[in-house]
Design a protein around this motif. Sequence first.
Motif, PDB file in Angstrom:
ATOM      1  N   UNK A  21      46.238  49.953  67.809  1.00  0.00           N
ATOM      2  CA  UNK A  21      46.390  50.091  66.776  1.00  0.00           C
ATOM      3  C   UNK A  21      46.727  50.357  65.554  1.00  0.00           C
ATOM      4  N   UNK A  22      47.004  51.216  65.696  1.00  0.00           N
ATOM      5  CA  UNK A  22      48.376  52.516  64.948  1.00  0.00           C
ATOM      6  C   UNK A  22      48.897  52.074  64.488  1.00  0.00           C
ATOM      7  N   UNK A  23      50.343  51.231  65.930  1.00  0.00           N
ATOM      8  CA  UNK A  23      51.329  50.951  65.640  1.00  0.00           C
ATOM      9  C   UNK A  23      51.379  49.968  64.801  1.00  0.00           C
ATOM     10  N   UNK A  24      50.440  48.964  65.173  1.00  0.00           N
ATOM     11  CA  UNK A  24      50.406  47.458  64.612  1.00  0.00           C
ATOM     12  C   UNK A  24      49.781  47.339  62.604  1.00  0.00           C
ATOM     13  N   UNK A  25      49.402  48.659  62.880  1.00  0.00           N
ATOM     14  CA  UNK A  25      48.591  48.671  61.372  1.00  0.00           C
ATOM     15  C   UNK A  25      49.396  49.600  60.690  1.00  0.00           C
ATOM     16  N   UNK A  26      50.174  50.332  60.853  1.00  0.00           N
ATOM     17  CA  UNK A  26      51.766  51.215  60.244  1.00  0.00           C
ATOM     18  C   UNK A  26      52.340  49.731  59.801  1.00  0.00           C
ATOM     19  N   UNK A  27      52.643  48.196  60.854  1.00  0.00           N
ATOM     20  CA  UNK A  27      54.079  47.471  61.182  1.00  0.00           C
ATOM     21  C   UNK A  27      53.645  47.006  59.609  1.00  0.00           C
ATOM     22  N   UNK A  28      52.607  46.252  59.818  1.00  0.00           N
ATOM     23  CA  UNK A  28      51.795  45.437  58.596  1.00  0.00           C
ATOM     24  C   UNK A  28      52.015  46.215  57.211  1.00  0.00           C
ATOM     25  N   UNK A  60      63.832  54.633  66.400  1.00  0.00           N
ATOM     26  CA  UNK A  60      65.411  54.594  66.889  1.00  0.00           C
ATOM     27  C   UNK A  60      65.192  56.032  67.622  1.00  0.00           C
ATOM     28  N   UNK A  61      64.762  56.895  66.811  1.00  0.00           N
ATOM     29  CA  UNK A  61      65.519  58.418  67.766  1.00  0.00           C
ATOM     30  C   UNK A  61      64.579  57.888  68.689  1.00  0.00           C
ATOM     31  N   UNK A  62      62.579  57.490  68.657  1.00  0.00           N
ATOM     32  CA  UNK A  62      62.031  58.086  69.688  1.00  0.00           C
ATOM     33  C   UNK A  62      62.480  57.157  71.012  1.00  0.00           C
ATOM     34  N   UNK A  80      49.119  62.016  72.725  1.00  0.00           N
ATOM     35  CA  UNK A  80      48.406  62.830  71.410  1.00  0.00           C
ATOM     36  C   UNK A  80      49.538  63.848  70.639  1.00  0.00           C
ATOM     37  N   UNK A  81      50.840  63.892  70.694  1.00  0.00           N
ATOM     38  CA  UNK A  81      51.656  64.276  69.842  1.00  0.00           C
ATOM     39  C   UNK A  81      51.760  63.163  69.386  1.00  0.00           C
ATOM     40  N   UNK A  82      52.587  61.728  69.601  1.00  0.00           N
ATOM     41  CA  UNK A  82      52.678  60.616  68.490  1.00  0.00           C
ATOM     42  C   UNK A  82      51.282  60.855  67.696  1.00  0.00           C
ATOM     43  N   UNK A  83      50.309  60.376  68.012  1.00  0.00           N
ATOM     44  CA  UNK A  83      49.125  61.034  67.713  1.00  0.00           C
ATOM     45  C   UNK A  83      48.729  61.904  65.464  1.00  0.00           C
ATOM     46  N   UNK A  84      49.381  62.810  66.201  1.00  0.00           N
ATOM     47  CA  UNK A  84      49.030  64.249  65.712  1.00  0.00           C
ATOM     48  C   UNK A  84      50.249  64.013  64.713  1.00  0.00           C
ATOM     49  N   UNK A 105      57.659  61.211  55.957  1.00  0.00           N
ATOM     50  CA  UNK A 105      56.068  60.322  56.298  1.00  0.00           C
ATOM     51  C   UNK A 105      56.721  59.161  57.115  1.00  0.00           C
ATOM     52  N   UNK A 106      57.620  58.077  56.337  1.00  0.00           N
ATOM     53  CA  UNK A 106      58.218  57.040  57.537  1.00  0.00           C
ATOM     54  C   UNK A 106      58.814  57.420  58.534  1.00  0.00           C
ATOM     55  N   UNK A 107      60.006  58.264  58.536  1.00  0.00           N
ATOM     56  CA  UNK A 107      60.311  58.519  59.399  1.00  0.00           C
ATOM     57  C   UNK A 107      59.323  59.101  60.771  1.00  0.00           C
ATOM     58  N   UNK A 108      58.764  60.191  60.190  1.00  0.00           N
ATOM     59  CA  UNK A 108      57.568  60.584  60.858  1.00  0.00           C
ATOM     60  C   UNK A 108      56.488  60.189  61.985  1.00  0.00           C
ATOM     61  N   UNK A 109      56.193  58.688  61.118  1.00  0.00           N
ATOM     62  CA  UNK A 109      55.530  57.402  61.178  1.00  0.00           C
ATOM     63  C   UNK A 109      55.747  56.913  62.530  1.00  0.00           C
ATOM     64  N   UNK A 110      57.589  56.307  62.078  1.00  0.00           N
ATOM     65  CA  UNK A 110      58.320  55.806  63.038  1.00  0.00           C
ATOM     66  C   UNK A 110      58.366  56.026  65.007  1.00  0.00           C
ATOM     67  N   UNK A 111      58.366  57.170  65.069  1.00  0.00           N
ATOM     68  CA  UNK A 111      58.703  58.179  65.584  1.00  0.00           C
ATOM     69  C   UNK A 111      57.680  58.372  66.523  1.00  0.00           C
ATOM     70  N   UNK A 112      56.449  58.532  65.454  1.00  0.00           N
ATOM     71  CA  UNK A 112      54.898  58.808  65.986  1.00  0.00           C
ATOM     72  C   UNK A 112      54.692  57.321  66.808  1.00  0.00           C
ATOM     73  N   UNK A 113      55.089  55.734  66.397  1.00  0.00           N
ATOM     74  CA  UNK A 113      54.760  54.815  67.101  1.00  0.00           C
ATOM     75  C   UNK A 113      55.311  54.370  67.624  1.00  0.00           C
TER      76      UNK A 113
END
Length: 444
Positions: A21-28, A60-62, A80-84, A105-113
């Motif tokens: 859900x979080x991934x889809x939200x960030x993509x759109x 890409x990094x993740x 847990x780390x990804x959500x944080x 911020x967007x790079x951090x979110x991309x690594x997370x998702x």
Amino acid sequence: LISGCGTFTFLSSAVAAVSGLLMGYELGLVSGAILQISSILALSCKEQEIIVSSLLFGALFASLTGGFLIDRFGRRLAIIVASSLLVLGSLILLPYESYGILIVGRIAIGTSISLSSIATCVYIAEIAPEHRRGLLVSLNELMIVIGILFAYISNYAFASISQGWKYMFGLVIPLGALQAIAMYFLPPSPRFLIMKNNDEAARKVLERLRETSDATKELTVIKSSLKDEHQYSFFDLFRSKNNMRARMLVGLTLVFFVQTTGQPNILFYASTVLKSVGFQSNEAASLASTGVGVVKVVSTVPATVFVDQVGSKTFLCIGSSVMAVSLITMGLVNRNIHVNFTSVCRSQSLEDLFLQRLGNLTSVTNGSLKDLFASMTSPEILTFDVQRSPDVARTGEWNRTALAGGKSTTESHVENGEVPIVLKWLSLASLLVYVAAFSIGLGP
């Protein structure tokens, strides 16, 4: 809740699938947010593209390190780390209106998702019973498309609100934090525990997941499969042993076509694309883009339910054929509309800036109207910084000509000929058919 699947297993899978859900939200999300951000920061086309694509740099990094991390530290800890990290990346974005901070911020979110998408699928597959594994893993895919739908709804809801993009980015913070907390109380993957030679803990986890007092049989099956895995090395992927090379090529080809068919571009630029074909305001474009989210959800549900009966190959052939027809239709329609995406991204920041300043007229006295108009039409406002962005500077010249005549760029376009309503809606319909076909043939 699901026949043949324990309640605790289903709830654990559902909590993990929140990552989807979080991934889809960030993509759109960026589809609508970039419309506001570009006007506030007066971004050039290139700068807008960098903000959008910075998510992929983190992903890409993740993707390069995620497999090692989940095997080294565990699937649950990785989620847990990804959500944080998603919460942290979103918090970085909110206090500032800075081009550089947005990229960080967007790079951090991309690594997370990206990390969560790897860990979530593996975690759900490893806690699910074999006969329900496909269904529970598909839950993550369904959550992705629901997240995309929520993102487009959010884009429309905050399109006309000042600093609305901050609300868009901030909505995921509570959900991300709740998922990180909930995952802490869920058990590790039994397969991971066996990999770490902790058989007794794995047995207890399996007994809890299966709601049984004896999980010896499944424990033996997991140990056997791990032993089989050890006979393969990374280089075996490129050899003919057990047809591994052909399998890898098929998988890489499918992933290649997922990207080259243009679906990610639609997710990232849905509102911009729709704005260019006649949905002129941010609100209208964002509202039309919610149709993309609705279609993705409606198409993914039957594809997920009937894939085992119909067959994934059949869905792939049907979906690809319909995608080809819809893309050809979109191309022909847009050719008649004379779409120019570059001029759209160049003009919208200046157009919105003018309208924003015009809104300040209500709070200005008659004696200062002359000064306000002078400030709006000054070379500094209209051309920004020529050295920083020649594209934006050229746009400033176009807008200055329009302002001198008392008309905005949008009004000039309307006078030259507004997009025919038939072509506008045909373009939207073709886009929705394309999205539906992609969801059926290639996934969310």
